[in-house]
Design a protein around this motif. Structure first.
Motif, PDB file in Angstrom:
ATOM      1  N   SER A   1       0.821  -1.207   0.000  1.00 36.08           N
ATOM      2  CA  SER A   1       0.000   0.000   0.000  1.00 36.08           C
ATOM      3  C   SER A   1       0.856   1.258   0.000  1.00 36.08           C
ATOM      4  O   SER A   1       2.077   1.203   0.132  1.00 36.08           O
ATOM      5  CB  SER A   1      -0.929  -0.003   1.223  1.00 36.08           C
ATOM      6  OG  SER A   1      -1.846   1.071   1.170  1.00 36.08           O
ATOM      7  N   HIS A   2       0.204   2.395  -0.160  1.00 34.89           N
ATOM      8  CA  HIS A   2       0.883   3.690  -0.199  1.00 34.89           C
ATOM      9  C   HIS A   2       1.126   4.200   1.219  1.00 34.89           C
ATOM     10  O   HIS A   2       0.601   3.666   2.191  1.00 34.89           O
ATOM     11  CB  HIS A   2       0.029   4.706  -0.954  1.00 34.89           C
ATOM     12  CG  HIS A   2      -1.274   5.001  -0.267  1.00 34.89           C
ATOM     13  ND1 HIS A   2      -1.392   5.952   0.712  1.00 34.89           N
ATOM     14  CD2 HIS A   2      -2.501   4.447  -0.422  1.00 34.89           C
ATOM     15  CE1 HIS A   2      -2.629   5.998   1.141  1.00 34.89           C
ATOM     16  NE2 HIS A   2      -3.328   5.078   0.474  1.00 34.89           N
ATOM     17  N   GLU A   3       1.918   5.235   1.310  1.00 30.80           N
ATOM     18  CA  GLU A   3       2.155   5.895   2.584  1.00 30.80           C
ATOM     19  C   GLU A   3       1.810   7.378   2.434  1.00 30.80           C
ATOM     20  O   GLU A   3       2.630   8.269   2.635  1.00 30.80           O
ATOM     21  CB  GLU A   3       3.614   5.731   3.027  1.00 30.80           C
ATOM     22  CG  GLU A   3       3.848   6.137   4.484  1.00 30.80           C
ATOM     23  CD  GLU A   3       5.278   5.881   4.930  1.00 30.80           C
ATOM     24  OE1 GLU A   3       5.538   5.949   6.138  1.00 30.80           O
ATOM     25  OE2 GLU A   3       6.125   5.617   4.060  1.00 30.80           O
ATOM     26  N   GLY A   4       0.559   7.621   2.040  1.00 28.13           N
ATOM     27  CA  GLY A   4       0.080   8.978   1.893  1.00 28.13           C
ATOM     28  C   GLY A   4       0.007   9.460   0.464  1.00 28.13           C
ATOM     29  O   GLY A   4      -0.708  10.417   0.169  1.00 28.13           O
ATOM     30  N   HIS A   5       0.737   8.828  -0.442  1.00 27.42           N
ATOM     31  CA  HIS A   5       0.730   9.276  -1.839  1.00 27.42           C
ATOM     32  C   HIS A   5       0.636   8.043  -2.754  1.00 27.42           C
ATOM     33  O   HIS A   5      -0.215   7.208  -2.579  1.00 27.42           O
ATOM     34  CB  HIS A   5       1.980  10.111  -2.136  1.00 27.42           C
ATOM     35  CG  HIS A   5       2.053  11.368  -1.331  1.00 27.42           C
ATOM     36  ND1 HIS A   5       1.297  12.480  -1.604  1.00 27.42           N
ATOM     37  CD2 HIS A   5       2.789  11.686  -0.231  1.00 27.42           C
ATOM     38  CE1 HIS A   5       1.554  13.431  -0.733  1.00 27.42           C
ATOM     39  NE2 HIS A   5       2.459  12.981   0.107  1.00 27.42           N
ATOM     40  N   GLY A   6       1.527   7.945  -3.741  1.00 25.33           N
ATOM     41  CA  GLY A   6       1.507   6.804  -4.651  1.00 25.33           C
ATOM     42  C   GLY A   6       2.382   5.664  -4.140  1.00 25.33           C
ATOM     43  O   GLY A   6       2.911   5.700  -3.022  1.00 25.33           O
ATOM     44  N   HIS A   7       2.500   4.640  -4.979  1.00 24.21           N
ATOM     45  CA  HIS A   7       3.317   3.478  -4.605  1.00 24.21           C
ATOM     46  C   HIS A   7       3.832   2.829  -5.881  1.00 24.21           C
ATOM     47  O   HIS A   7       3.071   2.598  -6.823  1.00 24.21           O
ATOM     48  CB  HIS A   7       2.489   2.473  -3.799  1.00 24.21           C
ATOM     49  CG  HIS A   7       3.302   1.326  -3.273  1.00 24.21           C
ATOM     50  ND1 HIS A   7       3.898   1.339  -2.049  1.00 24.21           N
ATOM     51  CD2 HIS A   7       3.623   0.130  -3.829  1.00 24.21           C
ATOM     52  CE1 HIS A   7       4.550   0.212  -1.853  1.00 24.21           C
ATOM     53  NE2 HIS A   7       4.395  -0.545  -2.930  1.00 24.21           N
TER      54      HIS A   7
END
Length: 358
Positions: free
Chosen positions: A144-150
């Motif tokens: 998963s992302h951490e606030g933005h994209g991945h």
């Protein structure tokens, strides 16, 4: 001589001390509490109503009842009373409630710091091996992302190596996509894991597609293949400019146009039709037993192919008249309007030429 040890604060036996066994037993009790430490609970604030002999609780920030005023300490139930010990930084304890190892950092019981750099391998729910350094066994894997994209990055050492995703069934490969032996993205499929079919390949310079799932030529009508824009026809190229290369159509299906000489239609198969309306004429000039009037040369609105002799037909403009013509060239033809009677009526003949443009 000091009264207690510097690390565990165990009481020393003193010279000429009476009841030395009391001091000795107190030291043993404290060792029993702290050595091979295991905790019944973590961050506790309320004493249990019926504590068990030897239970040790790690107290939280605001303990109550018999634990009041002992925040952060260890509370041990020994001989019907609570005994309190302040842990030292670095003490290790096994948390029975979570089944995990904890370490005291001076203010909190935390998970021991673990270095994840340069590990020989990681297995999640399974074992890793020398090839599969990271192995995961489970119903799903989430990245998963951490606030933005991945981004999931699969890197290879050089263009000739492979960087791909391999899809298997019962450990047999059946589909693979990625950079296989080049920098062009491809999708491959296999029925048995041994023989592979490159269904799609995308040229990294142009982005154009090829492969067994795409038409190999304009005559390729294999069922299930994707139609190439330059081999097939649709709304975008049904009408437009027709063209050909070595006898094979390369442009639109139908081309229409016109000029002062008339109109024309060209088809992708090479057929060309020209039509026109000539200047009005009469039929008063005798020619043998017939009457005729000759018009100017008709220049085709679009030339025919060099090896094509167009067939010319038309209408004299009114009933009783018909057309004749000299042998046409690729660019023009001489039209004669013929009638069986002299007729001063002016009428415009219409003409039609059918041939090939390649």
């Amino acid at each position: 001589m000091p009264q207690n040890t510097p690390r565990l604060n165990l009481p020393f036996l003193q010279p000429s001390q009476a009841q030395k066994h009391v001091t000795h037993n107190e030291a043993l009790r404290k060792l029993d509490l702290t050595v091979q430490l295991s905790l019944t609970s973590l961050n506790s604030i309320t004493p249990p109503a019926v504590p068990n002999q030897g239970d040790i609780h790690a107290l939280g920030a605001t303990p109550t009842g018999d634990w009041t005023g002992h925040a952060g300490k260890l509370a041990a139930w020994i001989d019907t009373a609570w005994h309190f010990v302040a842990p030292e930084t670095g003490w290790l304890a096994w948390d029975l409630s979570s089944g995990s190892l904890k370490v005291w950092d001076g203010s909190l019981w935390i998970d021991p710091p673990i270095s994840t750099d340069n590990l020989p391998g990681v297995g999640v729910g399974t074992d890793h091996d020398s090839t599969n350094k990271l192995s995961v066994r489970g119903a799903a894997t989430l990245l998963s992302h951490e606030g933005h994209g991945h981004q999931l990055k699969i890197n290879k050492a050089n263009a000739g190596e492979t960087a791909s995703l391999l899809f298997q069934s019962n450990w047999t490969g059946h589909a693979e996509m990625g950079l296989s032996g080049s920098t062009g993205f491809s999708v491959k499929v296999s029925a048995d894991g041994d023989t592979w079919n490159e269904a799609l390949r995308f040229d990294p310079a142009t982005g154009l597609a090829s492969g067994s799932a795409v038409q190999a030529s304009a005559n390729d009508t294999t069922a299930g293949r994707l139609m190439r824009a330059d081999y097939g026809f649709g709304p975008g190229n049904l009408l437009g400019t027709v063209s050909e290369l070595a006898g094979a159509p390369t442009g639109a299906v139908i081309e229409r146009g016109g000029n002062a000489s008339g109109d024309y239609v060209r088809f992708a198969d090479g057929t060309q039709i020209c039509s026109g309306s000539l200047s009005a004429v009469t039929c008063q000039t005798p020619e043998g037993s017939l009457f005729a009037s000759q018009t100017s040369n008709w220049t085709f609105p679009m030339a025919f192919a060099a090896d094509s002799t167009p067939a010319v037909s038309g209408n004299g403009g009114v009933s009783g008249r018909f057309l004749g013509c000299d042998a046409p060239s690729t660019t023009q033809v001489v039209i004669k309007v013929l009638s069986t009677i002299a007729d001063a009526t002016e009428a415009a003949p219409t003409v039609l030429a059918l041939g090939r443009w390649y």
